[in-house]
Design an enzyme around this catalytic site. Structure first.
Site, short mmCIF file in Angstrom:
data_model
loop_
_atom_site.label_atom_id
_atom_site.label_comp_id
_atom_site.label_asym_id
_atom_site.label_seq_id
_atom_site.Cartn_x
_atom_site.Cartn_y
_atom_site.Cartn_z
N SER A 1 0.87 -1.36 -0.04
CA SER A 1 0.14 0.04 -0.02
C SER A 1 0.94 1.27 0.05
CB SER A 1 -0.95 -0.02 1.32
OG SER A 1 -1.57 1.34 1.37
N SER A 2 0.42 2.30 -0.37
CA SER A 2 1.16 3.66 -0.62
C SER A 2 1.17 4.20 1.00
CB SER A 2 0.20 4.67 -1.47
OG SER A 2 -1.03 4.79 -0.93
N CYS A 3 0.54 3.54 1.77
CA CYS A 3 0.68 4.14 3.21
C CYS A 3 1.90 3.75 4.03
CB CYS A 3 -0.46 3.70 4.01
SG CYS A 3 -0.33 1.98 4.40
N TYR B 1 -1.04 -0.83 10.13
CA TYR B 1 -1.18 -1.39 8.78
C TYR B 1 0.09 -1.29 8.06
CZ TYR B 1 -3.04 -2.58 4.20
OH TYR B 1 -3.34 -3.24 3.11
N LYS C 1 3.06 -3.89 6.26
CA LYS C 1 2.97 -3.97 4.71
C LYS C 1 4.68 -3.62 4.57
CE LYS C 1 -0.78 -5.13 3.02
NZ LYS C 1 -0.86 -6.41 2.54
N HIS D 1 -13.01 2.62 3.20
CA HIS D 1 -12.01 3.73 2.76
C HIS D 1 -13.06 4.84 2.23
CE1 HIS D 1 -8.93 0.45 2.26
NE2 HIS D 1 -8.36 1.34 2.76
#
Length: 317
Positions: A109-111, A138, A142, A181
């Site tokens: 994920s971009s997070c 999260y 990842k 989301h």
């Protein structure tokens, strides 16, 4: 090298990402797909996961399984987001390594990137600053998965790599207002407001943060592209290359849904990362680019929501 007719295990095939990928692979002629739902295989159980991989011997394993949610869910259930994802991905990564899977694709994920990373965010920005607190659990999970694949790739020369998509949306999404989301949550709120004739509704934050969105079918096409082509880097960003403010997103969704009331912004609620636009030039330069515009994608998603509204389930943690 994977065989011309590979056995492909899609972990999480019932989720939004996995289902879109399954459709894309079947359309492309990949018939030997290995699938198992939660009743057949608990991905948090190491022994069962390793036995499943040993028995089925996939050539390709795509990890599309994860516990996911929006800013409210991430902030409320950090332990679930951290532990579930660590268990799932560790079991799949180690099982794939142990039993000779030829290509492993980990979806992150971009997070994973710092809250205040330079924009657009390049892959090299990883671990250069603190994470956004509301989705830190999260993101840490990842990052661990990415680093595990990177370590196997560098230490053993295995074709394990990661893809970091931006905010995803599309058919099969979670529309539960409490855990979804931002984009599907807005679709649900505006739809409910329209149906109930509300004069106004309230959204979280200030509306000022900017976000990038990628339709799930574009991601599925990108995963297939990466499965079919040799890749040199340890991980690649995958985004649309376009961003807009949350306030602009709300206006776009309001127009598509047809809600005519006012929008109030609750600035006591967190905004999250102020801006998050990925630099996807590495994967673009290899030949993959998304094709679905945001407005077209939202219209498709809302149409799917209307067809499936009465069958949607709440997502609990």
């Amino acid at each position: 090298m994977i065989p011309k007719t590979p056995k492909i295990f899609i972990a999480g095939h019932n989720g939004m990402v996995g289902a879109a990928l399954m459709r894309k692979l079947l359309e492309a002629g990949y018939a030997d797909l290995i699938l198992a739902d939660r009743s057949q295989l608990d991905l948090r159980d190491q022994n069962k996961v390793e036995k499943f991989i040993e028995t089925n011997r996939p050539d390709v394993l795509i990890d599309a399984a994860a516990t996911v949610g929006g800013i409210q869910a991430n902030n409320t259930y950090p332990y679930n987001f951290l532990m579930d994802n660590l268990q799932i991905q560790n079991n799949l990564i180690n099982g794939a390594f142990k039993y000779g899977v030829k290509k492993f694709i980990f979806l992150g994920s971009s997070c994973i990137y710092p809250k205040h990373a330079d924009q657009p965010i390049q892959e090299e920005s990883l671990l250069t600053g603190p994470l956004e607190p509301t989705n830190e659990a999260y993101a840490i999970a990842k990052i661990a998965g990415l680093k595990a694949c990177q370590a196997i790739r560098r230490q053993y020369g295995k074709d394990f790599f990661s893809l970091m998509p931006t905010n995803l949306y599309g058919e099969g999404d979670n529309f539960d207002p409490e855990t979804a989301h931002v984009l599907p949550a807005m679709i649900r709120k505006f739809h409910n407001g329209k149906v109930n004739g509300l004069a106004s509704l309230t959204l979280w934050g200030s509306g000022s943060p900017k976000r990038e969105f990628l339709h799930i079918n574009d991601l599925a096409d990108g995963i297939r592209f990466c499965m079919e082509h040799p890749l040199e880097a340890d991980w690649y960003n995958m985004g649309s290359g376009h961003e807009l403010s949350i306030k602009s997103l709300a206006e776009l969704i309001r127009k598509i849904v047809g809600f005519e009331g006012e929008i109030h912004w609750d600035t006591s609620k967190p905004d999250g990362t102020p801006r998050k636009l990925l630099d996807s030039s590495k994967i673009n330069n290899l030949g993959w680019t998304p094709k679905i515009s945001l407005e077209e994608g939202i219209r498709q998603t809302y149409a799917w929501f209307l067809q499936n509204e009465h069958n949607l389930k709440e997502v609990k943690f």
